[in-house]
Scaffold this motif. Structure first.
Motif: not given
Lengths: 306, 321
Positions: A149, A152-153, A156, A237-240
Motif C-alpha cells: 500500500f 504503491l502510494s 504510483g 479490487f481496491l483499485g490500486i
C-alpha cells in the motif's frame, strides 16, 4: 534356445534396476495421481491455454466497447457486458492472461532474488548472512499488503511497480526457505569438492546447490504464487493493483459489483460479478491440489499427518 | 526478552521506512499540495510550515516524538490551496483515525469471538473423527474458503443474505449514535465474512496440531492404560495443545486485521482500512503512514504474543541452550 537355459541372476537384476527415463517416471507418477491432482492439473492447463491463446478464443476484443452497457446474458455476449459495454466473457479470458502473467512474473522475481541471496547467505555464514537475515526478519514482520500500500502510494500504482514491489517483498520467504535448506547442503562433500575445483560462485549456486534444493523451492513457488494472486487481487479490487484498461478478475468484480443489487429480478445479473471471483478461487484450489500432490510424492508424506 | 526487543526494532525500522517514503515522493510535498502554478514564495512558506526545510534526520525524530504523543500531524486533503487563507479545513489525523479504529476493533473483535470458538470446536472434532465423512467435508469446505479471495466470500454473502433474501443490509454504515443492537445488525455481513475467511485457516491448523499430539506416544500410553476417550482428550491432549492453538489464534487475528481492509471496502464500513484505501487514492501520506504504522505494530504485537505464548507454555524453551 541356449540363452533361455542358462540363467543369469546378474542380467535379470540388471534388467530390473534399469534406470527409468524421466518420461517413464512421470507416467508412473501420473497414473498414481489422485483425482484431486488430476482435477487441479486439468484446470491449470485450461487456464494457461486461455491465457496464451486469449486473442484466438475470446469472441470480442479486450477493450472493445459495445453500445449496450450491462447487457443481459446470452444474445451475442455469453455473460453480458459490463458498465461501459465491454464483453465480460472475453474480458475474463483476457484477464487470465493479465492476472496470471503479472503474478507469475512477480513470483519468478521473488524466486530469483530470494534463492540467490539465500544460497549466498548459506555459503557465507558470516556478516553477510547476519545482515541479510536481519533485513529479511524485519521485512517479514510487516504485513505485505500494508507495505505494498505504502510503496504503491509513493511510487504510483503502475503494473511495473506492482510486479517489482511484490517480487522484492515476497522474495523474503524464498530467502528463508532456500537459506535453511542450503545450510544443510553447503557442508556436504560435493560443495567442498566444487569449491576446491575452483568453480566460481554462480556455478556453485546454480549447478551444484540449486538442483539439490529444488523440490522445497517448487512447493514454496506454488504456495507463494497463490499468495501473490491473493495480494494482487485484493489490491486490484481496491483499485490500486492492475491498472485499466487491462482486464483483470478482481477489478472486474469491483466494476460489476452493483449488478448484485438486481439479483432478485434476474439471477444471472447477480452472478456476473461472482464469475471472475470464482475464477480466482478455482485457480487457487487447483494449485493447492497440485502442490499437495507434489508434496506427497516428493516427501513420501503419509496421509495421516496431513 | 530478546524476542521483545526484536519486535521493537522491527516497529522502529518500519517507522524509518514509512518516514523515508516522504523523501521518495517525486517532487516535493509543497509543490504537490499547491499545484504546479504556485509561486516560489508560497512554496517556501509551506515548506517552512511543514518543516520540510529541516534536515531529514531532525524531521524524523520530530515526527517520531509527535507520534509517541499521539500526534500524527494533519491530513493533506482539505488543506487550503489559496495562499493566506487561514480557514484551514485540514483535519488532524488523530481525529480521523480514532473513531475508525474503534469501528475496526469492534468489527474484528466480534468476528474473532465468533470465529475462535467455532473453529476450535470444528478443528478438534475433525481431528478426533479423522478421515470420517464429517472430517473430509469439513476440510474440503475449509480448503474452498481458504482459497477464495475475501471479496468473493463477501459478495456471496451479499447475494444470498442481502439481495435474494434481504435479511441484512449491504452497507454497514454505523456512527456514534448507533445503538449496540443496531451495530450488530448492520455489521452482521462483514462479521460473517471475516469469520469465514479466518475460520478455514484456524480450523485446519487446529486440526493438524491436535492430530500431531494425538499421534504421540504418551497419548497411546494413556489409551492403553484404560483412560476414556474424554479423559484422553481433556486431561492428556489439551494441556499440550494450548500452545499451538493459541499461536494459531494469534496468527489468525493478525490475518483477520489485514483481511478487514478488503471487507471494510466491500461493505463501505467506516473503519481504518477503508480510511487507508481512500488515503492511498488521494495520496494523503500522513494518513497512510499513520494507518500503516497502526496496522504494522498491531501485526507485530500479535505475532509477538504468539511467540511468547509458545515460549511460556513450553518450559523447555524458557532456558535456551
Amino acid at each position: 534356445m541356449s540363452e533361455n537355459l542358462s540363467y543369469s541372476a546378474k542380467s535379470e537384476v540388471a534388467n530390473l534396476i534399469k534406470r527409468r527415463t524421466r518420461l517413464e517416471r512421470l507416467k508412473i507418477a501420473l497414473s498414481k495421481a489422485p483425482i484431486s491432482a488430476w482435477f487441479g492439473m486439468i484446470v491449470l492447463f485450461i487456464y494457461f491455454f486461455a491465457a496464451i491463446f486469449a486473442p484466438f478464443i475470446a469472441p470480442h476484443g479486450e477493450a472493445e466497447i459495445f453500445p449496450v452497457a450491462y447487457a443481459p446474458w446470452g444474445d451475442g455476449h455469453i455473460f453480458g457486458t459490463d458498465q461501459i459495454g465491454r464483453d465480460i466473457f472475453s474480458r475474463i479470458i483476457y484477464a487470465a492472461r493479465n492476472t496470471i502473467g503479472i503474478c507469475l512474473l512477480a513470483t519468478f522475481i521473488a524466486l530469483g532474488i530470494g534463492t540467490v541471496f539465500g544460497i549466498i547467505a548459506a555459503l557465507d555464514r558470516r556478516y553477510l548472512d547476519q545482515l541479510l537475515s536481519r533485513i529479511v526478519d524485519t521485512l517479514m514482520a510487516i504485513p505485505v499488503m500494508i507495505f505494498t500500500f505504502i510503496l504503491l502510494s509513493v511510487f504510483g500504482p503502475t503494473n511495473f511497480n506492482l510486479i517489482v514491489i511484490l517480487g522484492i517483498l515476497e522474495s523474503t520467504r524464498f530467502f528463508r526457505i532456500s537459506r535453511s535448506v542450503a545450510v544443510g547442503q553447503v557442508v556436504l562433500e560435493y560443495v567442498e569438492v566444487a569449491r576446491l575445483r575452483g568453480e566460481n560462485l554462480s556455478y556453485i549456486i546454480f549447478r551444484e546447490i540449486l538442483p539439490n534444493i529444488a523440490s522445497p523451492l517448487i512447493i514454496e513457488f506454488g504456495l507463494r504464487f497463490i499468495f501473490i494472486i491473493f495480494t494482487i487481487s485484493s489490491l486490484s479490487f481496491l483499485g490500486i493493483g492492475i491498472q485499466p484498461p487491462s482486464a483483470d478478475w478482481a477489478s472486474m468484480v469491483r466494476e460489476n459489483a452493483i449488478l448484485i443489487q438486481y439479483a432478485q429480478y434476474d439471477i444471472t445479473a447477480g452472478l456476473t460479478p461472482l464469475i471472475p471471483a470464482a475464477a480466482i478461487a478455482l485457480l487457487c484450489v487447483s494449485i493447492n491440489f497440485v502442490v499437495d500432490w507434489y508434496l506427497y510424492i516428493t516427501s513420501g508424506l503419509k496421509d495421516d499427518v496431513k | 526478552m530478546l524476542r521483545l526487543s526484536l519486535g521493537l526494532v522491527t516497529v522502529f525500522a518500519f517507522s524509518v521506512i514509512i518516514f523515508s517514503t516522504f523523501s521518495f515522493l517525486p517532487g516535493d510535498f509543497a509543490t504537490e499540495i499547491l499545484g504546479q502554478s504556485a509561486t516560489k514564495s508560497a512554496v517556501k512558506a509551506l515548506r517552512a510550515e511543514l518543516g520540510l526545510d529541516k534536515p531529514p534526520v531532525t524531521r524524523y525524530f520530530d515526527w517520531l516524538g509527535n507520534v509517541f504523543q499521539g500526534d500524527f500531524g494533519s491530513s493533506f486533503s482539505g488543506r487550503s490551496k489559496v495562499q493566506g487563507d487561514q480557514g484551514d479545513r485540514s483535519r488532524e489525523v488523530v481525529g480521523l483515525i480514532v473513531p475508525r479504529l474503534k469501528n475496526t476493533l469492534f468489527l474484528t473483535g466480534v468476528a474473532a469471538m465468533l470465529a475462535i470458538p467455532l473453529s476450535l470446536i470444528l478443528g478438534i472434532s475433525a481431528a478426533l473423527y479423522r478421515n470420517s465423512y464429517y472430517d473430509r467435508s469439513a476440510t474440503g469446505v475449509s480448503l474452498v474458503t481458504v482459497s477464495s479471495p475475501e471479496f468473493f466470500t463477501a459478495y456471496i454473502f451479499i447475494l444470498l443474505l442481502a439481495t435474494l433474501f434481504p435479511v441484512f443490509p449491504t452497507i454497514s454504515n454505523v456512527d456514534e449514535a448507533s445503538t449496540l443492537a443496531e451495530r450488530f445488525y448492520r455489521t452482521a455481513l462483514p462479521v460473517f465474512t471475516l469469520t469465514l475467511i479466518t475460520m478455514g485457516h484456524m480450523m485446519r491448523m487446529t486440526r493438524s496440531a491436535i492430530i500431531n499430539i494425538l499421534s504421540s506416544e504418551y497419548i497411546e500410553m494413556a489409551k492403553l492404560s484404560g483412560a476414556s476417550r474424554y479423559e484422553v482428550i481433556v486431561k492428556h491432549a489439551l494441556p499440550n495443545a494450548w500452545a499451538p492453538i493459541s499461536q494459531v489464534i494469534a496468527i489468525n487475528l493478525a490475518y483477520m486485521l489485514i483481511g478487514s481492509v478488503v471487507v471494510e471496502y466491500v461493505f463501505n464500513y467506516q473503519g481504518i482500512g477503508r480510511l487507508m484505501v481512500g488515503s492511498v487514492y488521494n495520496r494523503d501520506l500522513p494518513v497512510v503512514q499513520a494507518c500503516a504504522l497502526i496496522f504494522a505494530s498491531t501485526y507485530v504485537i500479535l505475532n509477538l504474543i504468539a511467540d511468547l505464548i509458545g515460549i511460556i507454555s513450553n518450559p523447555r524453551l524458557l532456558y535456551p541452550k
